[in-house]
Write an enzyme that holds these catalytic residues in place. Sequence first.
Site, PDB file in Angstrom:
ATOM      1  N   LEU A  15      15.309 -13.912  11.465  1.00 16.02           N
ATOM      2  CA  LEU A  15      14.754 -15.228  11.791  1.00 16.02           C
ATOM      3  C   LEU A  15      13.234 -15.225  11.812  1.00 16.02           C
ATOM      4  O   LEU A  15      12.621 -16.295  11.816  1.00 16.02           O
ATOM      5  CB  LEU A  15      15.275 -15.698  13.155  1.00 16.02           C
ATOM      6  CG  LEU A  15      16.741 -16.124  13.219  1.00 16.02           C
ATOM      7  CD1 LEU A  15      17.105 -16.517  14.651  1.00 16.02           C
ATOM      8  CD2 LEU A  15      17.009 -17.284  12.278  1.00 16.02           C
ATOM      9  N   ASP A  71       7.603  -4.575  10.512  1.00 19.26           N
ATOM     10  CA  ASP A  71       6.977  -5.542  11.413  1.00 19.26           C
ATOM     11  C   ASP A  71       5.622  -5.056  11.913  1.00 19.26           C
ATOM     12  O   ASP A  71       4.753  -5.875  12.245  1.00 19.26           O
ATOM     13  CB  ASP A  71       7.882  -5.843  12.611  1.00 19.26           C
ATOM     14  CG  ASP A  71       8.943  -6.886  12.289  1.00 19.26           C
ATOM     15  OD1 ASP A  71       8.698  -7.716  11.392  1.00 19.26           O
ATOM     16  OD2 ASP A  71      10.006  -6.893  12.933  1.00 19.26           O
ATOM     17  N   GLU A 144       8.934  -6.668  21.081  1.00 20.22           N
ATOM     18  CA  GLU A 144       9.959  -7.281  20.240  1.00 20.22           C
ATOM     19  C   GLU A 144      11.195  -6.394  20.213  1.00 20.22           C
ATOM     20  O   GLU A 144      11.130  -5.237  19.806  1.00 20.22           O
ATOM     21  CB  GLU A 144       9.422  -7.477  18.816  1.00 20.22           C
ATOM     22  CG  GLU A 144      10.446  -8.077  17.869  1.00 20.22           C
ATOM     23  CD  GLU A 144      10.032  -7.998  16.410  1.00 20.22           C
ATOM     24  OE1 GLU A 144      10.913  -8.185  15.544  1.00 20.22           O
ATOM     25  OE2 GLU A 144       8.846  -7.735  16.128  1.00 20.22           O
ATOM     26  N   GLY A 357       7.342   4.975  -4.666  1.00 22.04           N
ATOM     27  CA  GLY A 357       8.796   5.054  -4.744  1.00 22.04           C
ATOM     28  C   GLY A 357       9.230   6.502  -4.787  1.00 22.04           C
ATOM     29  O   GLY A 357       8.407   7.419  -4.865  1.00 22.04           O
ATOM     30  N   CYS A 384       0.486   5.823  -5.244  1.00 18.26           N
ATOM     31  CA  CYS A 384       1.378   6.942  -4.930  1.00 18.26           C
ATOM     32  C   CYS A 384       2.124   7.374  -6.196  1.00 18.26           C
ATOM     33  O   CYS A 384       1.538   7.984  -7.079  1.00 18.26           O
ATOM     34  CB  CYS A 384       2.322   6.560  -3.791  1.00 18.26           C
ATOM     35  SG  CYS A 384       3.156   7.973  -3.036  1.00 18.26           S
ATOM     36  N   GLY A 386       2.838   5.551  -8.560  1.00 16.40           N
ATOM     37  CA  GLY A 386       2.133   4.879  -9.646  1.00 16.40           C
ATOM     38  C   GLY A 386       0.983   5.703 -10.188  1.00 16.40           C
ATOM     39  O   GLY A 386       0.669   5.641 -11.387  1.00 16.40           O
ATOM     40  N   MET A 387       0.317   6.488  -9.318  1.00 18.62           N
ATOM     41  CA  MET A 387      -0.711   7.413  -9.786  1.00 18.62           C
ATOM     42  C   MET A 387      -0.076   8.582 -10.525  1.00 18.62           C
ATOM     43  O   MET A 387      -0.570   9.043 -11.565  1.00 18.62           O
ATOM     44  CB  MET A 387      -1.532   7.944  -8.614  1.00 18.62           C
ATOM     45  CG  MET A 387      -2.692   8.834  -9.047  1.00 18.62           C
ATOM     46  SD  MET A 387      -3.246  10.035  -7.825  1.00 18.62           S
ATOM     47  CE  MET A 387      -2.138  11.410  -8.185  1.00 18.62           C
ATOM     48  N   HIS A 521      -1.789   5.049   0.164  1.00 13.03           N
ATOM     49  CA  HIS A 521      -1.247   3.687   0.229  1.00 13.03           C
ATOM     50  C   HIS A 521      -2.299   2.736   0.823  1.00 13.03           C
ATOM     51  O   HIS A 521      -2.295   2.460   2.025  1.00 13.03           O
ATOM     52  CB  HIS A 521       0.023   3.658   1.076  1.00 13.03           C
ATOM     53  CG  HIS A 521       1.200   4.279   0.409  1.00 13.03           C
ATOM     54  ND1 HIS A 521       2.086   3.562  -0.369  1.00 13.03           N
ATOM     55  CD2 HIS A 521       1.631   5.571   0.381  1.00 13.03           C
ATOM     56  CE1 HIS A 521       3.024   4.376  -0.836  1.00 13.03           C
ATOM     57  NE2 HIS A 521       2.766   5.600  -0.402  1.00 13.03           N
ATOM     58  N   GLU A 523      -2.488  -0.407   0.666  1.00  7.65           N
ATOM     59  CA  GLU A 523      -1.939  -1.688   1.121  1.00  7.65           C
ATOM     60  C   GLU A 523      -1.778  -1.754   2.632  1.00  7.65           C
ATOM     61  O   GLU A 523      -1.795  -2.847   3.222  1.00  7.65           O
ATOM     62  CB  GLU A 523      -0.596  -1.960   0.438  1.00  7.65           C
ATOM     63  CG  GLU A 523       0.558  -1.054   0.839  1.00  7.65           C
ATOM     64  CD  GLU A 523       0.685   0.199  -0.009  1.00  7.65           C
ATOM     65  OE1 GLU A 523       1.789   0.784  -0.048  1.00  7.65           O
ATOM     66  OE2 GLU A 523      -0.325   0.602  -0.621  1.00  7.65           O
TER      67      GLU A 523
END
Length: 554
Positions: A15, A71, A144, A357, A384, A386-387, A521, A523
């Site tokens: 939710l 989260d 939470e 991945g 990661c 991707g490199m 990473h 991001e």
Amino acid sequence: MTKFVFVTGGVVSSLGKGIASASLAAILESRGLKVTLIKLDPYINVDPGTMSPFQHGEVFVTDDGAETDLDLGHYERFIETRMNRANNFTTGKIYQSVLEKERRGDYLGKTVQVIPHVTNEIQEFIQRGAGMGTPVAVDVAIVEIGGTVGDIESLPFLEAVRQMSLRMGANNSTFVHLTYLPWIATAGELKTKPTQHTVQKLREIGIQADALLCRADRRIPGEERAKISLFTNVPEWGVISMWDVDIIYKVPRMLHEQGLDGLICDKLRLNTRPTNLQRWDDLVYATEHPQGAVTVAMVGKYVDLSDSYKSVNEALRHAGMRNHVRVQIDHVDSETIDSADAAARLARYDAILVPGGFGQRGVEGKIATARYAREHKLPYLGICLGMQVATIEYARHVAGLANANSTEFDPATPHPVIALITEWQDADGSIQQRDQDSNLGGTMRLGAQSSDVLAGTLAHRIYGDVVTERHRHRYEANVNYLEPLRKAGLVIAALTQREQLTEIVELPQSMHPWFIGVQFHPEFKSTPWNGHPLFNSFIAAAKARHQARHEGPA
């Protein structure tokens, strides 16, 4: 003394408790309060590190190397406080700690039970996450509780916070319950009965909600709010409507305008300055008024669940705001790409990103993607894995290392340009060792580590002399192949300060306008306020390519 807000959920999962909790934290922070958030997950895994992204979504990594729930990414993007391993724990972590204490004899021969031993442990973990009794204690900790009220897995957590609230007193804790009102199209109305039942279930275990956040696909009319109030024993001003929005950064304003933060501050007797959400309004305005658009292909293996790349998606959108463009992200399954059809699949994009991945599936499609981006001068960001695939591709097709690969995918490869590092030093200085038979959980290079950046490189223009980023990987660029790759033109733009491991590779500007692979990473450190320098530069390159192709503004 730290005050606590306990956030629970009912009716169904997914939710948006994480967004609701982060939004409330952002509002309280705007009032001048020091806030943190803690996520309690009811599953028995010690952490989500070994869970499939299809089941759990991404694993968010903190500076101290904790593998946590996604989260926590929302938390860091919404408030200034940085998360650490104390901000997320699971049933598995609790039971692990209790059993270790039992083996040590800490319980002095007592029968170890859910009550009081497990519930006491949960309370200790919550207090630790809030920094209670330490110089880093916060004004408000929002806790939470994962799962749905009524699930057997969540009962020890709910019992623990009930006890904690009772012990702390009425003005030191409050309960916010997130619920769901389904719209029945054939009847043409919202149904309140599921909400009545979930609050009743909460009251059965001794918890009375002080506020209800009512999720629906539309605003909840006053008549329904009054009805909910009557049947749940929650004052009508505590029944908050949370309707679907197109931009999650609208949620803090939504909650504030309905008085949620005022209700919380009154209940907890917090004297604060007035709420100021102007920067959130500015953020929403920037999101809704781009001056153009770019399209990015994200080529990965977990594309069927966008939450698998949650932080990457958000970082791209943040960079779009910094560059005044809307970023359209197309998730492309790497298994559907090969060298023969790469042009047909990728030519229309302004930039390509290959995220992290694990495992062999889809790897050759990623290698083909990196080759297409290199040969066609398409802006490329590899993160990661991707490199690593960009390095493998360069080794095969430029450095002349036929059948080069990673030992993760081909243990018998004649040229293991990517390999398992067997020994490395953690951020705290401890030596870690691993091999092919090591446990999968908690055995990767994890957390924030610093690297020196080579002057004169694109990476140096983006980062400066030193870069500190978070890691989550098990395989590294093989140091024995760095010199052959350098001689073939690949730029090793950054190395770790301790082990001299490869952190950034790039193509020289004379060969490609923007091609970077990073082992870390980035991001995880992007925020809506500043974006992230690497993503900002990547989207700027995508924007420039779009303008060049269309001979006009993006």
